[in-house]
Motif scaffolding. Structure first.
Motif, mmCIF file in Angstrom:
data_model
loop_
_atom_site.group_PDB
_atom_site.id
_atom_site.type_symbol
_atom_site.label_atom_id
_atom_site.label_comp_id
_atom_site.label_asym_id
_atom_site.label_seq_id
_atom_site.Cartn_x
_atom_site.Cartn_y
_atom_site.Cartn_z
ATOM 1 N N VAL A 117 17.300 -2.804 -1.174
ATOM 2 C CA VAL A 117 16.906 -1.548 -0.528
ATOM 3 C C VAL A 117 15.507 -1.687 0.048
ATOM 4 O O VAL A 117 14.732 -2.543 -0.374
ATOM 5 N N GLU A 118 15.191 -0.835 1.007
ATOM 6 C CA GLU A 118 13.830 -0.722 1.507
ATOM 7 C C GLU A 118 13.238 0.528 0.878
ATOM 8 O O GLU A 118 13.853 1.601 0.907
ATOM 9 N N PHE A 119 12.061 0.377 0.297
ATOM 10 C CA PHE A 119 11.440 1.468 -0.451
ATOM 11 C C PHE A 119 9.948 1.471 -0.164
ATOM 12 O O PHE A 119 9.303 0.422 -0.182
ATOM 13 N N ALA A 120 9.390 2.645 0.135
ATOM 14 C CA ALA A 120 7.959 2.778 0.398
ATOM 15 C C ALA A 120 7.326 3.617 -0.716
ATOM 16 O O ALA A 120 7.558 4.821 -0.782
ATOM 17 N N PRO A 121 6.541 2.988 -1.611
ATOM 18 C CA PRO A 121 5.898 3.765 -2.674
ATOM 19 C C PRO A 121 4.938 4.795 -2.085
ATOM 20 O O PRO A 121 4.316 4.570 -1.054
ATOM 21 N N ARG A 122 4.846 5.947 -2.753
ATOM 22 C CA ARG A 122 3.963 7.010 -2.271
ATOM 23 C C ARG A 122 2.569 6.923 -2.905
ATOM 24 O O ARG A 122 1.653 7.573 -2.457
ATOM 25 N N ALA A 146 0.859 -1.180 0.000
ATOM 26 C CA ALA A 146 0.000 0.000 0.000
ATOM 27 C C ALA A 146 0.895 1.230 0.000
ATOM 28 O O ALA A 146 2.071 1.149 0.357
ATOM 29 N N PRO A 147 0.340 2.372 -0.404
ATOM 30 C CA PRO A 147 1.140 3.599 -0.345
ATOM 31 C C PRO A 147 1.691 3.818 1.066
ATOM 32 O O PRO A 147 0.978 3.681 2.056
ATOM 33 N N GLY A 148 2.978 4.090 1.137
ATOM 34 C CA GLY A 148 3.628 4.327 2.423
ATOM 35 C C GLY A 148 4.100 3.076 3.136
ATOM 36 O O GLY A 148 4.806 3.160 4.132
ATOM 37 N N LEU A 149 3.730 1.889 2.639
ATOM 38 C CA LEU A 149 4.133 0.637 3.262
ATOM 39 C C LEU A 149 5.456 0.181 2.643
ATOM 40 O O LEU A 149 5.512 -0.133 1.455
ATOM 41 N N PRO A 150 6.532 0.147 3.421
ATOM 42 C CA PRO A 150 7.830 -0.208 2.839
ATOM 43 C C PRO A 150 7.918 -1.678 2.442
ATOM 44 O O PRO A 150 7.276 -2.542 3.033
ATOM 45 N N GLY A 151 8.713 -1.914 1.442
ATOM 46 C CA GLY A 151 9.020 -3.265 0.996
ATOM 47 C C GLY A 151 10.488 -3.353 0.638
ATOM 48 O O GLY A 151 11.155 -2.341 0.430
ATOM 49 N N ARG A 152 10.999 -4.568 0.577
ATOM 50 C CA ARG A 152 12.402 -4.783 0.197
ATOM 51 C C ARG A 152 12.457 -5.117 -1.287
ATOM 52 O O ARG A 152 11.705 -5.968 -1.761
ATOM 53 N N PHE A 153 13.359 -4.428 -2.002
ATOM 54 C CA PHE A 153 13.548 -4.624 -3.431
ATOM 55 C C PHE A 153 15.008 -4.980 -3.672
ATOM 56 O O PHE A 153 15.909 -4.336 -3.129
ATOM 57 N N THR A 154 15.239 -6.009 -4.479
ATOM 58 C CA THR A 154 16.603 -6.429 -4.794
ATOM 59 C C THR A 154 16.894 -6.146 -6.255
ATOM 60 O O THR A 154 16.142 -6.563 -7.144
ATOM 61 N N PHE A 155 17.979 -5.409 -6.493
ATOM 62 C CA PHE A 155 18.481 -5.123 -7.831
ATOM 63 C C PHE A 155 19.623 -6.088 -8.110
ATOM 64 O O PHE A 155 20.448 -6.342 -7.237
ATOM 65 N N ASP A 156 19.684 -6.602 -9.320
ATOM 66 C CA ASP A 156 20.756 -7.520 -9.707
ATOM 67 C C ASP A 156 21.333 -7.067 -11.041
ATOM 68 O O ASP A 156 20.587 -6.666 -11.946
ATOM 69 N N ALA A 157 22.649 -7.135 -11.188
ATOM 70 C CA ALA A 157 23.329 -6.680 -12.404
ATOM 71 C C ALA A 157 22.998 -7.527 -13.623
ATOM 72 O O ALA A 157 23.308 -7.138 -14.747
ATOM 73 N N ASN A 158 22.389 -8.685 -13.424
ATOM 74 C CA ASN A 158 21.901 -9.498 -14.536
ATOM 75 C C ASN A 158 22.995 -9.846 -15.545
ATOM 76 O O ASN A 158 22.808 -9.733 -16.752
ATOM 77 N N GLY A 159 24.162 -10.213 -15.027
ATOM 78 C CA GLY A 159 25.242 -10.667 -15.904
ATOM 79 C C GLY A 159 26.212 -9.600 -16.355
ATOM 80 O O GLY A 159 27.182 -9.901 -17.039
ATOM 81 N N SER A 160 25.980 -8.347 -16.014
ATOM 82 C CA SER A 160 26.910 -7.274 -16.379
ATOM 83 C C SER A 160 27.987 -7.178 -15.301
ATOM 84 O O SER A 160 27.755 -6.637 -14.218
ATOM 85 N N ALA A 161 29.160 -7.706 -15.594
ATOM 86 C CA ALA A 161 30.209 -7.885 -14.585
ATOM 87 C C ALA A 161 30.783 -6.586 -14.033
ATOM 88 O O ALA A 161 31.354 -6.585 -12.944
ATOM 89 N N ASP A 162 30.648 -5.467 -14.747
ATOM 90 C CA ASP A 162 31.269 -4.243 -14.255
ATOM 91 C C ASP A 162 30.283 -3.254 -13.636
ATOM 92 O O ASP A 162 30.634 -2.118 -13.354
ATOM 93 N N VAL A 163 29.055 -3.671 -13.352
ATOM 94 C CA VAL A 163 28.089 -2.804 -12.668
ATOM 95 C C VAL A 163 28.474 -2.725 -11.196
ATOM 96 O O VAL A 163 28.663 -3.742 -10.540
#
Length: 114
Positions: free
Chosen positions: A102-107, A60-77
């Motif tokens: 990261v923890e991110f809360a959509p507005r 819900a808006p304002g409710l934080p969640g954890r999001f994981t970003f991955d370089a997806n095979g790009s070795a120099d990211v």
């Protein structure tokens, strides 16, 4: 230095050494590499806000969640930029080519590209 560098160029630069405005000898040449190749598109996932979740969904808006970003095979990211409207926040990857969480809360409601 030229305003445009060729791909995989290895320019060299020397700097004057000095202290309090007094210059002495020049430094040894310092070389660096410019890689103009774009990395692949990273992946983003969240168990708190899963993709394609049926109505009414989760979160819900304002409710934080954890999001994981991955370089997806790009070795120099080395990190990722994200944000609700603009990619204005930077988070470092755990290693070159790695991931970051990261923890991110959509507005607002709806789909977002954090």
């Amino acid at each position: 230095m030229p305003p445009v560098l060729p791909r995989r160029a290895a320019p060299s630069r020397r700097w004057p050494r000095g202290c309090h405005g007094r210059l002495s000898v020049w430094s040894e040449p310092c070389q660096f590499t410019v890689d103009m190749t774009r990395p692949g598109v990273p992946t983003v996932g969240s168990t708190d806000y899963p993709e394609n979740n049926p109505y009414p969904g989760v979160g819900a808006p304002g409710l934080p969640g954890r999001f994981t970003f991955d370089a997806n095979g790009s070795a120099d990211v080395v990190g990722f930029r994200y944000g609700e409207f603009f990619a204005s926040t930077f988070v470092a990857a755990d290693r070159p080519g790695g991931s970051a969480t990261v923890e991110f809360a959509p507005r607002g409601q709806g789909t977002e590209d954090p």
